[in-house]
Write an enzyme that holds these catalytic residues in place. Structure first.
Site, PDB file in Angstrom:
ATOM      1  N   HIS A 291      -7.670  -4.780   4.259  1.00  0.00           N
ATOM      2  CA  HIS A 291      -6.896  -2.937   4.550  1.00  0.00           C
ATOM      3  C   HIS A 291      -7.862  -2.283   3.617  1.00  0.00           C
ATOM      4  O   HIS A 291      -8.466  -1.922   3.346  1.00  0.00           O
ATOM      5  CB  HIS A 291      -5.867  -3.098   4.161  1.00  0.00           C
ATOM      6  CG  HIS A 291      -5.061  -1.794   3.374  1.00  0.00           C
ATOM      7  ND1 HIS A 291      -5.701  -1.592   2.046  1.00  0.00           N
ATOM      8  CD2 HIS A 291      -4.486  -0.283   4.266  1.00  0.00           C
ATOM      9  CE1 HIS A 291      -4.656  -0.259   2.372  1.00  0.00           C
ATOM     10  NE2 HIS A 291      -4.145   0.302   3.756  1.00  0.00           N
ATOM     11  N   ASN A 292      -8.647  -2.915   1.909  1.00  0.00           N
ATOM     12  CA  ASN A 292      -8.611  -2.472   0.967  1.00  0.00           C
ATOM     13  C   ASN A 292     -10.302  -2.443   1.269  1.00  0.00           C
ATOM     14  O   ASN A 292     -10.438  -1.731   0.508  1.00  0.00           O
ATOM     15  CB  ASN A 292      -8.096  -2.344  -0.292  1.00  0.00           C
ATOM     16  CG  ASN A 292      -7.114  -2.656  -0.933  1.00  0.00           C
ATOM     17  OD1 ASN A 292      -5.935  -2.273  -0.055  1.00  0.00           O
ATOM     18  ND2 ASN A 292      -6.867  -2.964  -2.333  1.00  0.00           N
TER      19      ASN A 292
ATOM     20  N   GLU B 182     -10.922   0.883   3.810  1.00  0.00           N
ATOM     21  CA  GLU B 182     -10.536   1.926   2.441  1.00  0.00           C
ATOM     22  C   GLU B 182     -12.090   2.386   1.660  1.00  0.00           C
ATOM     23  O   GLU B 182     -12.131   3.256   1.774  1.00  0.00           O
ATOM     24  CB  GLU B 182      -9.338   1.804   1.469  1.00  0.00           C
ATOM     25  CG  GLU B 182      -8.896   2.985   0.872  1.00  0.00           C
ATOM     26  CD  GLU B 182      -8.266   1.794  -0.382  1.00  0.00           C
ATOM     27  OE1 GLU B 182      -8.685   2.214  -1.689  1.00  0.00           O
ATOM     28  OE2 GLU B 182      -6.975   1.500   0.073  1.00  0.00           O
TER      29      GLU B 182
ATOM     30  N   SER C  62       0.937  -1.295  -0.202  1.00  0.00           N
ATOM     31  CA  SER C  62      -0.071   0.153  -0.268  1.00  0.00           C
ATOM     32  C   SER C  62       0.590   1.427  -0.560  1.00  0.00           C
ATOM     33  O   SER C  62       1.866   0.826   0.475  1.00  0.00           O
ATOM     34  CB  SER C  62      -0.779   0.255   1.747  1.00  0.00           C
ATOM     35  OG  SER C  62      -1.807   1.205   1.313  1.00  0.00           O
TER      36      SER C  62
ATOM     37  N   LYS D 137      -4.286  -7.224   3.282  1.00  0.00           N
ATOM     38  CA  LYS D 137      -4.098  -6.083   2.059  1.00  0.00           C
ATOM     39  C   LYS D 137      -5.313  -6.562   1.709  1.00  0.00           C
ATOM     40  O   LYS D 137      -6.158  -4.879   1.221  1.00  0.00           O
ATOM     41  CB  LYS D 137      -2.854  -6.528   1.005  1.00  0.00           C
ATOM     42  CG  LYS D 137      -3.519  -4.929   0.565  1.00  0.00           C
ATOM     43  CD  LYS D 137      -3.343  -3.997   0.901  1.00  0.00           C
ATOM     44  CE  LYS D 137      -2.736  -2.571  -0.509  1.00  0.00           C
ATOM     45  NZ  LYS D 137      -3.151  -2.496  -1.367  1.00  0.00           N
TER      46      LYS D 137
END
Length: 306
Positions: A175-176, A179, A122, A172
């Site tokens: 995480h996205n 987001e 990221s 990840k």
């Protein structure tokens, strides 16, 4: 350390630059097309023009970091390198691959005597300047071998080994997903402000909220930048793509019986953006352009189905 990096798109090229500029690594840069390789050579990397040449140029145990699009491109690139590399060599996938694919690929490479790391990466187009947050899963020995490069690529305390194959890409992915939810909340808030009875300066509000408020964040800094360029986001359409990680996050939430309603709603809102132009979607499109260099559509652009 010596490391090869294959795939010189927005992030891959900047990762080569960050490694080269540190003066601590010998970086071999490769790409499917020669132009980006020539550019990296002009900036201090050693260039190669084929996968075979990259493998020949590196010293065993080789470490090759792939930065290519997730899916079939990653699959074919990984298989091609696997045919060329020797026992004990390391392949690193720094793209946004589905974590279950990473688990499968790690097993396949292990059977060939190769080591695999899945590196959730990221930082977008800002990584060159501020560093990349790196979420690593896979072979622990391979992680230790490439750690000097991780230290250079990441900001202080900005990388971590998270466990077995797939752990990096799984982290990840979530995480996205988070987001997505954050972008949606900001977008809806700014649309309420924009449609209110008041003549509000959204750039100024973005700046204000970053001075001590509980919603301050880097995304608000990017919102300020976007509104400074285009106060009412009139130059872009509110069409927001998705890379797939939000979908995967929602699917895993279903598998794990987790009520991820905010993330799911933010994913479906992106689908809405492809049917109807809205200011909220303009905000998300602008922010994605700011932090990741993702393409935005100009206001005059028609939707694909139009």
């Amino acid at each position: 350390m010596e490391i090869g990096l294959y795939g010189l798109g927005r992030m891959g090229a900047n990762m080569v630059r960050r490694l080269v500029r540190s003066g601590e690594h010998q970086v071999v840069a490769g790409n499917r097309s020669p132009g980006p390789v020539d550019q990296m050579v002009s900036e201090g990397a050693e260039g190669v023009y084929s996968m075979e040449e990259m493998v020949e140029k590196l010293t065993a145990p080789r470490a090759i970091w792939m930065m290519v699009p997730a899916g079939e491109a990653t699959e074919q690139t990984l298989l091609a390198f696997a045919e060329l590399m020797d026992e004990g060599d390391i392949l690193i996938d720094g793209g946004n691959s589905y974590f279950r694919d990473s688990i499968r690929r790690a097993q396949m490479l292990r059977e060939r005597g190769l080591r695999f790391l899945d590196a959730g990466t990221s930082g977008g187009i800002w990584g060159l300047e501020v560093g990349y947050c790196l979420m690593i899963g896979g072979d622990a020995g391979a992680y230790e071998h490439v750690e000097p490069a991780l230290q250079t690529l990441a900001p202080k305390d900005g990388y971590a080994y998270l466990g077995d194959p797939g752990a990096g890409h799984f982290t990840k992915m979530v995480h996205n997903g988070i987001e997505y939810g954050m972008l949606q909340a900001y977008a809806e808030g700014f649309e309420i402000l924009q449609k209110s009875q008041y003549d509000l300066d959204l750039r100024a509000i973005s700046s204000l909220w970053n001075r001590g408020s509980v919603v301050r964040s880097w995304l608000l800094e990017l919102a300020e930048s976007a509104f400074e360029k285009d106060a009412n986001l009139e130059k872009i359409r509110g069409y927001v793509a998705d890379s797939g990680e939000g979908r995967w996050t929602v699917l895993e939430a279903i598998n794990e019986d987790v009520p991820a309603s905010a993330i799911a709603a933010s994913l479906f809102a992106r689908f809405v953006s492809r049917q109807d132009d809205s200011f909220a979607m303009k905000v998300i499109a602008a922010l994605r352009g700011e932090f990741g260099g993702h393409a935005v559509q100009e206001a005059s652009t028609k939707y694909p189905e139009e």
